[in-house]
Design a protein around this motif. Structure first.
Motif, short mmCIF file in Angstrom:
data_model
loop_
_atom_site.label_atom_id
_atom_site.label_comp_id
_atom_site.label_asym_id
_atom_site.label_seq_id
_atom_site.Cartn_x
_atom_site.Cartn_y
_atom_site.Cartn_z
N VAL A 158 0.85 -1.17 0.00
CA VAL A 158 0.00 0.00 0.00
C VAL A 158 0.89 1.23 0.00
O VAL A 158 1.80 1.36 0.84
N ALA A 159 0.66 2.15 -0.92
CA ALA A 159 1.52 3.30 -1.09
C ALA A 159 1.24 4.38 -0.05
O ALA A 159 0.14 4.47 0.52
N ALA A 160 2.26 5.20 0.19
CA ALA A 160 2.10 6.36 1.07
C ALA A 160 0.98 7.24 0.53
O ALA A 160 0.83 7.41 -0.69
N GLY A 161 0.19 7.81 1.44
CA GLY A 161 -0.95 8.62 1.03
C GLY A 161 -2.26 7.88 1.14
O GLY A 161 -3.33 8.48 1.15
N SER A 162 -2.20 6.55 1.23
CA SER A 162 -3.41 5.74 1.39
C SER A 162 -3.91 5.83 2.83
O SER A 162 -3.11 5.95 3.77
N ILE A 163 -5.22 5.75 2.99
CA ILE A 163 -5.84 5.94 4.30
C ILE A 163 -6.71 4.73 4.63
O ILE A 163 -7.51 4.28 3.81
N THR A 164 -6.54 4.19 5.85
CA THR A 164 -7.37 3.08 6.32
C THR A 164 -7.96 3.46 7.68
O THR A 164 -7.51 4.45 8.30
N PRO A 165 -8.93 2.73 8.19
CA PRO A 165 -9.51 3.04 9.50
C PRO A 165 -8.49 3.03 10.64
O PRO A 165 -8.69 3.69 11.66
N THR A 166 -7.40 2.28 10.47
CA THR A 166 -6.39 2.21 11.54
C THR A 166 -5.30 3.27 11.40
O THR A 166 -4.48 3.42 12.30
N GLY A 167 -5.28 4.01 10.28
CA GLY A 167 -4.28 5.05 10.13
C GLY A 167 -3.91 5.28 8.68
O GLY A 167 -4.49 4.69 7.76
N THR A 168 -2.92 6.15 8.49
CA THR A 168 -2.49 6.56 7.16
C THR A 168 -1.10 6.01 6.86
O THR A 168 -0.25 5.91 7.75
N TYR A 169 -0.87 5.65 5.63
CA TYR A 169 0.46 5.24 5.18
C TYR A 169 1.24 6.53 4.85
O TYR A 169 0.78 7.34 4.06
N GLU A 170 2.41 6.67 5.47
CA GLU A 170 3.15 7.92 5.36
C GLU A 170 4.57 7.69 4.87
O GLU A 170 5.23 6.72 5.27
#
Length: 294
Positions: A158-170
């Motif tokens: 999953v690339a940075a910038g993606s958002i999930t209920p548990t948090g964001t990929y940074e």
């Protein structure tokens, strides 16, 4: 969309993930319309991943998709440093993937490689490496160390910038990726298939093959240069573990021979024991049935 375009600008092949999710947003084979990119047959996410900015804009204009990066087509090997599943419940004494990977690097005589890295939604880390030309690696789970997996052909991250209920990929660094270090490549390259140990061989002949393999692998470990000792020992144990699983070699004999060879190469007794235990356990578990060969 910006995250997808930025990844594609690096030459990384992207495809949409469901909004707020890590699952592909593309249709499955059973629901494939056999039109568009699938007109000649169903294409999976790895085949449909793209760097084409027009295709990316068209796809991401439909919904706020998360971004998947297909590692194989992108020429990437990504090391996934996970966190213990119970860490969020207050049990923090178990080491995480970053800790075990750092320890592995130190035992191999190297610092943790400097390369592009991201923080995952769960608090883990992804380390991105460029795969050397001609190297075809696939995914691994725990081959390197506990809570350390890899993604290559057949895998995506999953690339940075993606958002999930548990948090964001940074993103945690600049986008420059280092070439996969040679010592890591040695660990990750699959053990050659045992063409020299046919399932139809009689016991005596099978044991002779095993004895030759033991001598060769022991010699390779003992002569391994600094920086490749740990990887060579791990691969030797994985190669010989199949003979233990098939009953051709006793485990204690393999452990003793490789332990002595590893220490002769300059590894400590503790380093040898740790590597041998995990590598032999893995190989024995994955080689319960003797492979048929021509």
């Amino acid at each position: 969309m910006q995250a997808a375009l930025q990844a594609a600008g690096q030459g990384w092949h992207v495809f949409p993930l469901r909004p707020g999710s890590k699952r592909p947003a593309l249709h499955g084979e059973q629901s494939c319309p056999r039109t568009g990119p699938c007109v000649n047959g169903h294409l999976k996410w790895e085949q449909r991943a793209t760097t084409d900015p027009d295709r990316i804009r068209a796809a991401w204009s439909q919904a706020p998709f998360n971004v998947g990066i297909a590692c194989g087509p992108s020429g990437l090997v990504v090391i996934d440093l996970d966190v213990p599943k119970n860490k969020s419940k207050g049990s923090s004494d178990a080491p995480d993937g970053a800790t075990t990977f750092k320890a592995l690097c130190e035992r191999a005589g190297h610092a943790v490689p400097t390369t592009y890295r991201t923080r995952t939604a769960s608090g883990g880390r992804h380390l991105y490496f460029t795969a050397p030309p001609g190297l075809h690696l696939t995914n691994t789970a725990g081959t390197i160390a506990e809570l350390v997996d890899t993604r290559a052909w057949g895998g995506y991250v999953v690339a940075a910038g993606s958002i999930t209920p548990t948090g964001t990929y940074e993103s945690l660094s600049g986008l420059q990726t280092a070439v996969l270090p040679a010592w890591l490549r040695t660990i990750l390259q699959p053990t050659p298939k045992a063409s020299q140990a046919p399932a139809t061989a009689v016991l005596g002949r099978s044991n002779r093959y095993a004895d030759v393999a033991l001598a060769n692998e022991t010699r390779a470990v003992a002569s391994a240069p600094v920086g490749e000792r740990e990887g060579t020992l791990l691969r030797a144990a994985r190669a010989l573990g199949r003979f233990v699983a098939w009953g051709d070699l006793p485990r204690h004999l393999v452990e003793q021979a490789l332990q002595e060879a590893g220490q002769a190469a300059g590894l400590t007794a503790a380093e040898c024991r740790s590597t041998l235990r995990s590598a032999l356990n893995w190989s024995i578990a994955h080689n319960q049935t003797r492979r048929e060969t021509a």
